[in-house]
Scaffold this motif. Structure first.
Motif, PDB file in Angstrom:
ATOM      1  N   LYS A 164      34.849  30.102   5.052  1.00 47.79           N
ATOM      2  CA  LYS A 164      34.641  28.852   5.778  1.00 47.79           C
ATOM      3  C   LYS A 164      35.454  27.737   5.140  1.00 47.79           C
ATOM      4  CE  LYS A 164      31.274  30.226   8.549  1.00 47.79           C
ATOM      5  NZ  LYS A 164      31.428  30.291   9.961  1.00 47.79           N
ATOM      6  N   GLU A 165      36.145  26.994   5.972  1.00 45.83           N
ATOM      7  CA  GLU A 165      36.885  25.831   5.506  1.00 45.83           C
ATOM      8  C   GLU A 165      35.907  24.678   5.298  1.00 45.83           C
ATOM      9  OE1 GLU A 165      40.163  25.107   4.890  1.00 45.83           O
ATOM     10  OE2 GLU A 165      40.598  27.242   5.012  1.00 45.83           O
ATOM     11  N   ASP A 167      36.423  21.554   5.393  1.00 39.77           N
ATOM     12  CA  ASP A 167      36.644  20.432   6.312  1.00 39.77           C
ATOM     13  C   ASP A 167      36.275  20.777   7.751  1.00 39.77           C
ATOM     14  OD1 ASP A 167      38.666  22.147   6.930  1.00 39.77           O
ATOM     15  OD2 ASP A 167      40.303  20.770   6.473  1.00 39.77           O
ATOM     16  N   GLY A 168      35.848  22.037   7.976  1.00 44.18           N
ATOM     17  CA  GLY A 168      35.378  22.440   9.309  1.00 44.18           C
ATOM     18  C   GLY A 168      36.471  22.772  10.300  1.00 44.18           C
ATOM     19  N   HIS A 169      37.702  22.883   9.847  1.00 41.50           N
ATOM     20  CA  HIS A 169      38.787  23.220  10.779  1.00 41.50           C
ATOM     21  C   HIS A 169      38.753  24.717  11.091  1.00 41.50           C
ATOM     22  CE1 HIS A 169      40.118  19.200   9.677  1.00 41.50           C
ATOM     23  NE2 HIS A 169      40.816  19.225  10.804  1.00 41.50           N
ATOM     24  N   SER A 170      39.745  25.461  10.734  1.00 38.36           N
ATOM     25  CA  SER A 170      39.782  26.877  11.088  1.00 38.36           C
ATOM     26  C   SER A 170      39.291  27.729   9.919  1.00 38.36           C
ATOM     27  CB  SER A 170      41.196  27.285  11.493  1.00 38.36           C
ATOM     28  OG  SER A 170      42.086  27.056  10.421  1.00 38.36           O
ATOM     29  N   ASP A 171      38.477  28.720  10.237  1.00 29.76           N
ATOM     30  CA  ASP A 171      37.981  29.656   9.233  1.00 29.76           C
ATOM     31  C   ASP A 171      39.009  30.762   9.039  1.00 29.76           C
ATOM     32  OD1 ASP A 171      35.652  28.191   9.132  1.00 29.76           O
ATOM     33  OD2 ASP A 171      34.619  29.472  10.583  1.00 29.76           O
TER      34      ASP A 171
END
Length: 196
Positions: A164-165, A167-171
């Motif tokens: 999991k990133e 910053d919530g961008h791409s995993d």
């Protein structure tokens, strides 16, 4: 008389709801409440759907993993019940507590119906794969090569690890091909050969 659209849609598209209402209020006063029990609280249910569609009134409360409650038909629910009873009389089906098989789908292998669904290994209820075949039995009928191909496809396609990133961008999904591309490529060739 103008029939509400919901009743006509349910009558045509949701035989599970029709059968559930018919069985629950068969021989009963359609204006009176009926005690209803659902064995699995979180499973999909025609009764829950009928409540959300405004055909049944009442509250279901949790009871030992299931749901229980007194339920009553709304005016639309009573209309649906009367329409089904009239249809059965026209077809020459006498009163009783069973819908004729022409109105109730049944799996040709296990005998489950819209009302008495069997369950997959993960506890989810079956659905219809065909008019007379449920999804549980369809899986059991699959040949060994089909089951092996499905297992191989899942092994290749399912991520082994998901990073999991923050910053919530791409995993980042790590798959078999990241570690053993030779095995992943051979698996893809075999799946293509099997037509999967």
């Amino acid at each position: 008389m103008n029939t509400p659209k919901t009743v006509l849609q349910v009558e045509r598209e949701r035989l599970d709801i029709v059968a559930s209402i018919y069985h629950s209020w068969s021989g009963e006063d359609p204006c009176g409440p009926v005690m209803h029990c659902l064995a699995i609280a979180d499973a999909p249910s025609p009764v829950k759907d009928a409540i959300s569609l405004g055909l049944i009134l009442g509250d279901l409360t949790r009871d030992a993993g299931g749901l229980i409650g007194d339920l009553s038909l709304t005016p639309e629910g009573r209309l649906l019940l009367r329409r089904v009873r009239r249809q059965l009389r026209r077809e020459g089906v006498e009163g009783g507590c069973r819908l004729p098989s022409s109105l109730l789908r049944q799996c040709r292998i296990c005998g489950c119906t819209d009302i008495t669904a069997c369950q997959h290994d993960d506890g989810t209820p079956c659905a219809w794969m065909d008019d007379d075949l449920c999804t549980v039995c369809d899986e059991r009928l699959a040949t060994l090569p089909e089951r092996l191909a499905a297992c191989l496809a899942e092994a290749v396609d399912t991520p082994l690890l998901v990073l999991k990133e923050p910053d919530g961008h791409s995993d980042l999904e790590l798959r078999l091909a990241h570690f053993r591309p030779d095995i992943a490529n051979r698996a893809a060739e075999l799946l293509e050969e099997a037509g999967k």
